[in-house]
Design a protein around this motif. Structure first.
Motif, PDB file in Angstrom:
ATOM      1  N   GLY A 113     -12.944  50.031 -10.050  1.00 40.10           N
ATOM      2  CA  GLY A 113     -12.596  51.093  -9.113  1.00 40.10           C
ATOM      3  C   GLY A 113     -12.928  50.720  -7.672  1.00 40.10           C
ATOM      4  O   GLY A 113     -12.129  50.942  -6.761  1.00 40.10           O
ATOM      5  N   VAL A 114     -14.102  50.126  -7.469  1.00 44.15           N
ATOM      6  CA  VAL A 114     -14.506  49.738  -6.117  1.00 44.15           C
ATOM      7  C   VAL A 114     -13.606  48.629  -5.580  1.00 44.15           C
ATOM      8  O   VAL A 114     -13.172  48.662  -4.416  1.00 44.15           O
ATOM      9  CB  VAL A 114     -15.979  49.288  -6.106  1.00 44.15           C
ATOM     10  N   LEU A 115     -13.268  47.644  -6.414  1.00 40.77           N
ATOM     11  CA  LEU A 115     -12.423  46.538  -5.959  1.00 40.77           C
ATOM     12  C   LEU A 115     -11.001  46.999  -5.659  1.00 40.77           C
ATOM     13  O   LEU A 115     -10.386  46.543  -4.682  1.00 40.77           O
ATOM     14  CB  LEU A 115     -12.411  45.424  -7.004  1.00 40.77           C
ATOM     15  N   VAL A 116     -10.477  47.901  -6.479  1.00 48.60           N
ATOM     16  CA  VAL A 116      -9.131  48.421  -6.212  1.00 48.60           C
ATOM     17  C   VAL A 116      -9.119  49.217  -4.910  1.00 48.60           C
ATOM     18  O   VAL A 116      -8.197  49.090  -4.087  1.00 48.60           O
ATOM     19  CB  VAL A 116      -8.648  49.286  -7.392  1.00 48.60           C
ATOM     20  N   ALA A 117     -10.142  50.034  -4.707  1.00 50.10           N
ATOM     21  CA  ALA A 117     -10.231  50.788  -3.455  1.00 50.10           C
ATOM     22  C   ALA A 117     -10.359  49.855  -2.255  1.00 50.10           C
ATOM     23  O   ALA A 117      -9.747  50.087  -1.202  1.00 50.10           O
ATOM     24  CB  ALA A 117     -11.415  51.751  -3.510  1.00 50.10           C
ATOM     25  N   ALA A 118     -11.139  48.786  -2.404  1.00 46.16           N
ATOM     26  CA  ALA A 118     -11.296  47.822  -1.312  1.00 46.16           C
ATOM     27  C   ALA A 118      -9.979  47.134  -1.002  1.00 46.16           C
ATOM     28  O   ALA A 118      -9.633  46.927   0.175  1.00 46.16           O
ATOM     29  CB  ALA A 118     -12.355  46.784  -1.685  1.00 46.16           C
ATOM     30  N   ARG A 119      -9.233  46.787  -2.031  1.00 44.06           N
ATOM     31  CA  ARG A 119      -7.923  46.144  -1.820  1.00 44.06           C
ATOM     32  C   ARG A 119      -6.980  47.075  -1.064  1.00 44.06           C
ATOM     33  O   ARG A 119      -6.287  46.666  -0.127  1.00 44.06           O
ATOM     34  CB  ARG A 119      -7.325  45.758  -3.167  1.00 44.06           C
ATOM     35  N   HIS A 120      -6.968  48.333  -1.478  1.00 53.46           N
ATOM     36  CA  HIS A 120      -6.088  49.300  -0.810  1.00 53.46           C
ATOM     37  C   HIS A 120      -6.488  49.481   0.650  1.00 53.46           C
ATOM     38  O   HIS A 120      -5.636  49.456   1.555  1.00 53.46           O
ATOM     39  CB  HIS A 120      -6.154  50.634  -1.555  1.00 53.46           C
ATOM     40  N   ARG A 121      -7.774  49.634   0.902  1.00 48.68           N
ATOM     41  CA  ARG A 121      -8.246  49.820   2.281  1.00 48.68           C
ATOM     42  C   ARG A 121      -8.002  48.577   3.120  1.00 48.68           C
ATOM     43  O   ARG A 121      -7.663  48.669   4.313  1.00 48.68           O
ATOM     44  CB  ARG A 121      -9.727  50.184   2.279  1.00 48.68           C
ATOM     45  N   ALA A 122      -8.169  47.400   2.519  1.00 44.85           N
ATOM     46  CA  ALA A 122      -7.951  46.164   3.265  1.00 44.85           C
ATOM     47  C   ALA A 122      -6.496  46.028   3.682  1.00 44.85           C
ATOM     48  O   ALA A 122      -6.197  45.625   4.820  1.00 44.85           O
ATOM     49  CB  ALA A 122      -8.371  44.965   2.413  1.00 44.85           C
ATOM     50  N   ARG A 123      -5.582  46.369   2.796  1.00 44.29           N
ATOM     51  CA  ARG A 123      -4.153  46.262   3.138  1.00 44.29           C
ATOM     52  C   ARG A 123      -3.777  47.247   4.239  1.00 44.29           C
ATOM     53  O   ARG A 123      -3.023  46.890   5.156  1.00 44.29           O
ATOM     54  CB  ARG A 123      -3.298  46.482   1.898  1.00 44.29           C
TER      55      ARG A 123
END
Length: 305
Positions: free
Chosen positions: A238-248
């Motif tokens: 969950g944290v990694l998916v959220a980080a990917r979304h925020r990074a994009r």
């Protein structure tokens, strides 16, 4: 001066708590649960209540010194976890912005390049169908969808191991194609030409990228806990998916702002450099600026320099 230093200290303490201590405390709580429950009884949260009761009933738990030492140890461990997450975030950012020369990153770059080429072939096929149909609505929708899928990989041919790196490199390519301006050499000077409001927007976008990297760092820190406690997989993912979304999101905003800065203030830069540019920024003015900015007469940016 004392009041200023006191206020600065409060702000730094609040920032430190928000960025490191609070996420670190959550991580330490999760790590404690992982160690106590393990894989065999991963969801046996009733055991936690019993363990807390046994700790509270222990004679040492009533001593102020013991409580103080335990609190200090927990705080120190949380801060250490925060420092580890910050280190992981720096590694994440290095991968995001990497050019892809390393062996493993070259594989990722080749994979993204092949995906972009396949998407580009789909766009060309859809364009042929659209042209043959005379602009039929169905073919128009198919063409738009193909373009969206291709641009989701990268607006320009993919040449970096990550989406974030490709998104920023695409700006460099577009600026060079449009103005012949070497963005790498021009950016520090362009930064000095821009007004404060524009710089504030760019700083905010860059801060967003940094925050996404820190979130990814925390996600990586949760991954080892999965060996002790399988529910940590959900947290890490969950944290990694959220980080990917925020990074994009943050990288897209930053890339758009950088390109907009060149469009709006690129001419101001070349004029300040003493180059004649009566109208809009032209490729000729960009070539002249490159010679001045690089302190030579070679525009290496077209060769990837």
């Amino acid at each position: 001066m004392s009041a200023v230093l006191a206020e600065l200290g409060r702000q730094l303490a609040g920032r430190w708590a928000a960025l490191l201590l609070l996420p670190g405390a959550l991580y330490m709580c999760t790590a404690s649960v992982a160690v106590l429950l393990g894989q065999g009884d991963a969801l046996g949260f009733g055991r936690l209540g019993g363990w807390l009761d046994s700790v509270a009933a222990a004679p040492a738990s009533g001593r102020f010194g013991t409580v103080l030492i335990a609190a200090a140890g927990f705080t120190a461990a949380s801060a250490a976890a925060g420092a580890a997450a910050s280190g992981a975030a720096q590694l994440v950012e290095r991968v995001w912005w990497a050019s892809g020369e390393e062996p493993l990153l070259r594989l990722l770059t080749a994979r993204r390049s092949r995906a972009w080429e396949r998407a580009e072939e789909d766009v060309r096929a859809a364009l042929r169908e659209f042209t043959a149909s005379g602009g039929a609505p169905r073919q128009a929708r198919a063409l738009r969808a193909a373009i969206v899928r291709r641009d989701a990989i990268c607006p320009e041919p993919a040449s970096r191991p990550t989406w974030v790196g490709d998104r920023m490199y695409a700006v460099d390519q577009r600026v060079h194609e449009g103005y012949h301006l070497d963005l790498t050499a021009a950016w520090p000077r362009l930064w000095l030409v821009m007004p404060d409001a524009a710089r504030a927007e760019l700083v905010a976008a860059r801060t967003g990228c940094g925050a996404a990297a820190r979130l990814a760092g925390w996600g990586l820190l949760y991954v080892p806990l999965t060996a002790l406690w399988w529910p940590a997989v959900v947290l890490a993912a969950g944290v990694l998916v959220a980080a990917r979304h925020r990074a994009r999101l943050a990288a897209a905003v930053q890339a758009d702002l950088v390109e907009a800065a060149v469009d709006l203030y690129g001419r101001d830069l070349v004029v300040r450099l003493g180059i004649d540019c009566p109208g809009r920024l032209t490729p000729e003015a960009g070539d002249a600026a490159n010679s001045l900015l690089r302190k030579d007469r070679t525009d290496l940016s077209r060769f990837g320099g």
